[in-house]
Write an enzyme that holds these catalytic residues in place. Structure first.
Site, short mmCIF file in Angstrom:
data_model
loop_
_atom_site.label_atom_id
_atom_site.label_comp_id
_atom_site.label_asym_id
_atom_site.label_seq_id
_atom_site.Cartn_x
_atom_site.Cartn_y
_atom_site.Cartn_z
N HIS A 218 -24.60 20.43 -19.71
CA HIS A 218 -24.74 21.87 -20.12
C HIS A 218 -25.99 22.33 -19.44
CE1 HIS A 218 -22.54 21.68 -24.26
NE2 HIS A 218 -21.78 21.68 -23.20
N ASP B 216 -28.52 24.38 -19.70
CA ASP B 216 -29.67 24.87 -20.34
C ASP B 216 -30.49 23.39 -20.27
OD1 ASP B 216 -27.77 24.08 -22.47
OD2 ASP B 216 -29.15 24.30 -24.13
#
Length: 327
Positions: A63, A65
């Site tokens: 992901h 982030d």
């Protein structure tokens, strides 16, 4: 002993007070980075640890982030820092996404000036072995394939019993080194001294477990058990457990109950959502596991085998009004 430096502690998006996920693990002269959210290289500078030897990076999952900070960090490493090589570990989706970032965006018209080695994680295998410690991975359940947590663990050792060695007539010098290494020796009088005669019971080393994001805890008990420090997400409160489950996350209560069940010494909660006040997360976790702590950016801790973690420093300022005793 390990040192943990929390560089980013927010969930999904940065807040005014928290950056995106990243934690540095220091083990003697070896240094590692687990995840690299946006803005991590600035946090490294703010923390004071600097870039030197921080060229081994473990990714928990793909992901953005957790990986987007690699763009700037790798560019800095390759252009300005004296790095001989860079090693990145992760599941295949994370590796492929970072390779696209490296070869299609950062160095799209040239080869990286520093070799970058991508290593696909194999659960249960040693990913790195230092002089007195190792790093290995374990699978976690999150959204997507090949998501991993990491275990940093010192080697177990048997202490040398100097009084017993002296009583047997073992001289100071290489003979004692051989015994510590598990090799028998022969004294001048012809007597054979076996290592078991001068070594104490096996003592395990310090153990740090970093889970990354995960949506369940029932399948990681073996990896977490007896950890001296467990770094785990607390994205939701238990009132929102159903939402947490739907999006592949856990609650502060679930993290605390895992720590209690697995004989964890200290629980460090991270990946904190902006939807909650910090004291709410602390209060829920400590109801089920008193040694719970919500980390903030730039908190630093030393992790030992035989005592509770020691706080080394932080830039910890009030984020909000906290009830007495919870900060």
């Amino acid at each position: 002993m390990f040192e943990l430096v929390f560089l980013g502690t927010s969930a999904s998006a940065p807040s005014i007070y928290r950056g995106l996920p990243a934690v540095a693990v220091l083990a003697g002269e070896q240094r590692f980075l687990v995840d690299c959210g946006e803005g991590t290289q600035r946090q490294i500078l703010r923390s004071g640890i600097g870039f030197k030897r921080l060229n081994r990076i473990f990714l928990t999952h793909a992901h953005l982030d957790h990986i987007l900070g690699l763009g700037g960090l790798l560019s800095t490493f390759c252009r300005w820092e004296a790095m001989d090589e860079i090693h990145i570990w992760g599941g295949l989706p994370a590796i492929q996404r970072v390779q696209a970032l490296v070869y299609q965006v950062i160095f799209r018209r040239e080869a990286p000036p520093v070799p970058i080695y991508f290593n696909r994680v194999l659960p249960g295998k040693f990913l790195f072995r230092g002089r007195k410690f190792s790093v290995r991975a374990f699978p976690v359940s999150h959204r997507g394939r090949e998501c991993y947590g990491y275990i940093f663990e010192e080697d177990s050792r048997r202490p040398f019993l100097a009084d017993k060695a002296a009583a047997l007539g073992v001289p100071h010098g290489p003979e004692r080194t051989q015994l510590v290494a598990g090799q028998p020796i022969v004294l001048d009088n012809g007597r054979v001294v076996d290592p078991d005669e001068v070594l104490g019971d096996l003592i395990r080393g310090a153990k740090v477990v970093i889970t990354g994001d995960l949506g369940r805890t029932d399948n990681i008990s073996a990896a977490v058990r007896d950890a001296d420090a467990l770094v785990i997400e607390a994205t939701y409160l238990d009132a929102d457990r159903e939402i947490a489950s739907q999006v592949g996350h856990i609650t502060a209560r679930q993290a605390a109950e895992l720590a209690q069940a697995c004989n964890v010494k200290q629980l460090f909660l991270t990946h904190i959502s902006r939807r909650y006040r910090e004291y709410e997360v602390v209060r829920e976790a400590r109801r089920y596991f008193p040694q719970s702590y919500v980390v903030r950016d730039l908190d630093q801790f030393a992790i030992f085998r035989d005592r509770l973690p020691q706080k080394l420093g932080s830039q910890r300022k009030p984020v909000e009004e906290l009830p007495p005793g919870l900060d």
